[in-house]
Design an enzyme around this catalytic site. Structure first.
Site, PDB file in Angstrom:
ATOM      1  N   CYS A   1       3.096   6.153  -4.041  1.00  0.00           N
ATOM      2  CA  CYS A   1       2.334   7.381  -4.234  1.00  0.00           C
ATOM      3  C   CYS A   1       0.933   7.072  -4.779  1.00  0.00           C
ATOM      4  O   CYS A   1       0.629   5.955  -5.153  1.00  0.00           O
ATOM      5  CB  CYS A   1       3.078   8.252  -5.231  1.00  0.00           C
ATOM      6  SG  CYS A   1       4.827   8.364  -4.847  1.00  0.00           S
TER       7      CYS A   1
ATOM      8  N   LYS B   1       0.057   1.908   3.641  1.00  0.00           N
ATOM      9  CA  LYS B   1      -0.876   0.779   3.578  1.00  0.00           C
ATOM     10  C   LYS B   1      -0.379  -0.293   2.616  1.00  0.00           C
ATOM     11  O   LYS B   1      -0.485  -1.471   2.876  1.00  0.00           O
ATOM     12  CB  LYS B   1      -2.253   1.295   3.129  1.00  0.00           C
ATOM     13  CG  LYS B   1      -3.339   0.229   3.059  1.00  0.00           C
ATOM     14  CD  LYS B   1      -3.703  -0.269   4.434  1.00  0.00           C
ATOM     15  CE  LYS B   1      -4.774  -1.336   4.432  1.00  0.00           C
ATOM     16  NZ  LYS B   1      -4.753  -2.117   5.686  1.00  0.00           N
TER      17      LYS B   1
HETATM   18  C1  AGP Z   1      -0.423  -4.600   9.005  1.00  0.00           C
HETATM   19  O1  AGP Z   1      -1.036  -4.048  10.122  1.00  0.00           O
HETATM   20  C2  AGP Z   1       0.733  -3.905   8.531  1.00  0.00           C
HETATM   21  N1  AGP Z   1       0.449  -2.556   8.217  1.00  0.00           N
HETATM   22  C3  AGP Z   1       1.636  -4.584   7.528  1.00  0.00           C
HETATM   23  O2  AGP Z   1       2.399  -5.462   8.268  1.00  0.00           O
HETATM   24  C4  AGP Z   1       0.987  -5.364   6.344  1.00  0.00           C
HETATM   25  O3  AGP Z   1       0.304  -6.466   6.830  1.00  0.00           O
HETATM   26  C5  AGP Z   1       2.090  -5.789   5.358  1.00  0.00           C
HETATM   27  O4  AGP Z   1       2.722  -4.654   4.842  1.00  0.00           O
HETATM   28  C6  AGP Z   1       1.566  -6.646   4.236  1.00  0.00           C
HETATM   29  O5  AGP Z   1       0.614  -5.980   3.460  1.00  0.00           O
HETATM   30  P1  AGP Z   1      -0.309  -6.772   2.446  1.00  0.00           P
HETATM   31  O6  AGP Z   1      -1.176  -7.672   3.263  1.00  0.00           O
HETATM   32  O7  AGP Z   1      -1.086  -5.714   1.738  1.00  0.00           O
HETATM   33  O8  AGP Z   1       0.586  -7.549   1.553  1.00  0.00           O
END
Ligand code: AGP
Length: 602
Positions: free
Chosen positions: A13, A597
């Site tokens: 959140c 994200k």
């Molecule tokens: C990327 O396009 C994805 N949304 C996802 O795989 C992301 O890379 C993953 O959750 C890791 O996130 P981070 O790089 O913030 O650790």
């Protein structure tokens, strides 16, 4: 399983809070908008005015909340929240802020109260919402919390994670704050007003610096100022951090989506990263002694960051001739590492620096006494704070859920790191800075018209496959992930040599195949697989640096001699294609369904 999912509802959140001289309520809601990128499904706010808490909660977009508030209304003390659900109902009752029975307390929370069911049993009144947060709100009332000291002590028997802000109707212009594992920040502007946020991006256009809460730190902010405490109730002094100047460029810059804008940022981002590494002499401490301190490299990440880790492992193997491998953070956590010494160098890769799995893996590596390098785009993140060595991914703020410029900058940072150490080990002097600068001018040179045309076919596809060998296979994996998350097209990735061992059975007239063939020694092998697929009716697009194929139809050609850098060039057109196809399908690629994200739960 069910229980865990109930916790997860409160996990990714966004929190904001304001205390200061009168401001339009919409000021706070606009700040909440800056957290939209994290993904959410309901939003709410609560304000304290004349000894009463007023609140509004709405399911759906922040605009629904904004419309529920009188546009002339003003606040002096308020908190707000975006909630992101993965399971269970998205309802107003489950939305934040959560209020105690007599509406004495209101709180917003990001995190997981793991023992909330135990705590709930001890309550006289059972909150209507079945969330863990509602239990905390009710507890504050039932425990008769009066002072910040009482507030802090009330968390002694709370287990789990929290970043939270609470207001109480009897405490005029006061906000109580606390943090354990989930991020929380506070900034004071030159007028003396305070803004609280779970991401410093909210401080853009507000203050120039901010405080970052560490685990088990609490604070009381009121008209007299801000006081920080540790969990032993001692007042603590904290240092301010400067607000990242990169936030100044936050915005879509005329593009219809953040994803498209971020793809077109890539050339600039690569250049900025080199400039930063040069000016800050980032590699200076990584000398011969450092090189001799490890004989193995383990790179760890999730999703796109995992793919960057896989490419990084190849760089270490090929440039340094060292045993290097990549592992998913979520797998590493549950596989006791077989390391009999501390000569393993760990590299954790994460755009956000807040991914729970990656942080969990980092904690394990630290227990092994290994050196931990953290490669992250967010210098105020937990990962950056916990690493022994922090390598910045200077990509600038990345808002779209689908990672683009952070990925290409991760690859460039890993290449520079491996080349720097390679120069020491092999007594050579490869100018990796210049190499990246030259490459950065090529990264956006792909033929947009060709890809626009391709996206109009792709939008009607149900399935497609990406193939490649070695580094190109990793690019195929990342390409497949990018297309999946932004277009919902079911795509797979295979080593090209594996097609004939099974997947070929699925190839039929019109099957979309993307072949990445950028490694000179291996191109021919991938092209053979392409022929096998084409013979069975597949529509193949080849991404290659093979000059011989340059003028063929359905070929995306790159001229780049350094094969280590081709993964940067070959992913950019696929990122663009995914974004275009997403838009043609009416999907918002910045916020694909069901994704967030920053994944702050395991
Ligand atoms: C990327 O396009 C994805 N949304 C996802 O795989 C992301 O890379 C993953 O959750 C890791 O996130 P981070 O790089 O913030 O650790």
């Amino acid at each position: 399983m069910h229980k865990a999912n109930r916790f997860r509802r409160e996990s990714m959140c966004g929190i904001v809070g304001f205390l200061g001289k009168k401001r339009k309520t919409t000021f706070l809601i606009d700040k909440l908008n800056l957290l939209e990128y994290r993904g959410y499904d309901s939003a709410g706010y609560a304000e304290l005015s004349e000894g009463k808490i007023y609140y509004s909660k709405k399911v759906g977009r922040i605009i629904n909340l904004k419309e529920s508030i009188n546009e002339d209304s003003e606040i002096t003390c308020a908190i707000a929240h975006t909630r992101w659900a993965t399971h269970g109902k998205v309802t107003e009752t489950n939305s934040h802020p959560h209020l105690s029975k007599t509406e004495e307390w209101a709180i917003v929370h990001n995190g997981i109260i793991e023992n909330y069911e135990v705590l709930k049993k001890n309550l006289k009144f059972s909150p209507k919402s079945d969330t863990d947060t509602a239990v905390i709100a009710e507890r504050l009332e039932e425990l008769n919390i009066n002072t910040i000291e009482d507030f802090i002590k009330s968390f002694d028997d709370v287990s789990g994670s929290f970043g939270l802000a609470a207001i109480c109707k009897t405490k005029k212009n006061t906000i109580f704050l606390g943090k354990r594992k989930s991020p929380l920040f506070i900034s004071q502007n030159k007028e003396g007003d305070f803004l609280i946020a779970s991401d410093p991006i909210c401080f853009k256009d507000f203050g120039t610096d901010y405080y970052c809460f560490e685990d088990n730190e609490f604070a009381e902010v009121n008209e007299n100022g801000l006081t920080f405490y540790n969990s032993n109730l001692n007042i603590i002094k904290k240092r301010k951090a400067r607000l990242d100047s990169l936030f100044k460029s936050y915005g879509k810059n005329g593009y219809s989506t953040f994803m498209m804008k971020e793809i077109f940022d890539e050339s600039e981002a690569l250049k900025n990263q080199v400039a930063y590494y040069k000016s800050q002499k980032i590699f200076e401490p990584l000398n011969k002694e450092f090189l001799e301190s490890f004989n193995k490299v383990k790179l760890i990440g999730c999703g796109t960051a995992y793919h960057a880790s896989e490419i990084g492992a190849k760089y270490f193997q090929k440039i340094l001739n060292i045993d290097a491998s990549a592992e998913y953070a979520s797998e590493f956590i549950y596989n006791e590492p077989l390391l009999d010494n501390n000569k393993t160098l760990f590299i954790f890769v994460s755009q956000s620096g807040e991914t729970a799995d990656t942080l969990g893996a980092l904690k394990i590596a630290k227990k092994l006494n290994s050196t931990c390098i953290c490669l992250t785009n967010v210098m105020y993140s937990s990962l950056a704070r916990l690493g022994d060595i922090v390598l910045p991914v200077a990509a600038g703020v990345e808002v779209a859920v689908a990672s683009t410029k952070a990925y290409t900058c991760q690859l460039s940072a890993l290449y520079m790191l491996a080349s720097h150490l390679g120069n020491i080990k092999n007594r050579r002097n490869i100018n990796y800075f210049d190499e990246i600068i030259k490459l950065s001018d090529k990264v956006l040179k792909f033929d947009k018209e060709q890809l626009n045309k391709l996206s109009s076919f792709l939008k009607d596809c149900n399935e497609c496959i990406f193939i490649g060998k070695d580094l190109d296979f990793i690019t195929a994996k990342e390409a497949s992930l990018k297309l999946k998350e932004t277009t919902y097209i079911n795509s797979s990735s295979y080593p090209s040599g594996e097609l004939k061992h099974g997947y070929l059975a699925l190839i039929e007239e019109g099957t979309r195949v993307f072949a990445i063939a950028c490694e000179k020694k291996l191109n021919i092998k991938t092209i053979n697989s392409v022929k096998e697929a084409a013979a069975r009716g597949a529509d193949v697009t080849i991404l290659t640096n093979d000059e011989g194929l340059k003028n063929e139809e359905n070929v995306i050609y790159f001229s780049e001699e350094n094969e280590f850098l081709l993964p940067i060039l070959s992913i950019a057109p696929i990122q663009y294609l995914s974004c275009k196809t997403s838009l043609l399908k009416g999907i918002n690629p910045d916020q694909p369904r069901n994704l967030a994200k920053s994944v702050t739960v395991e």
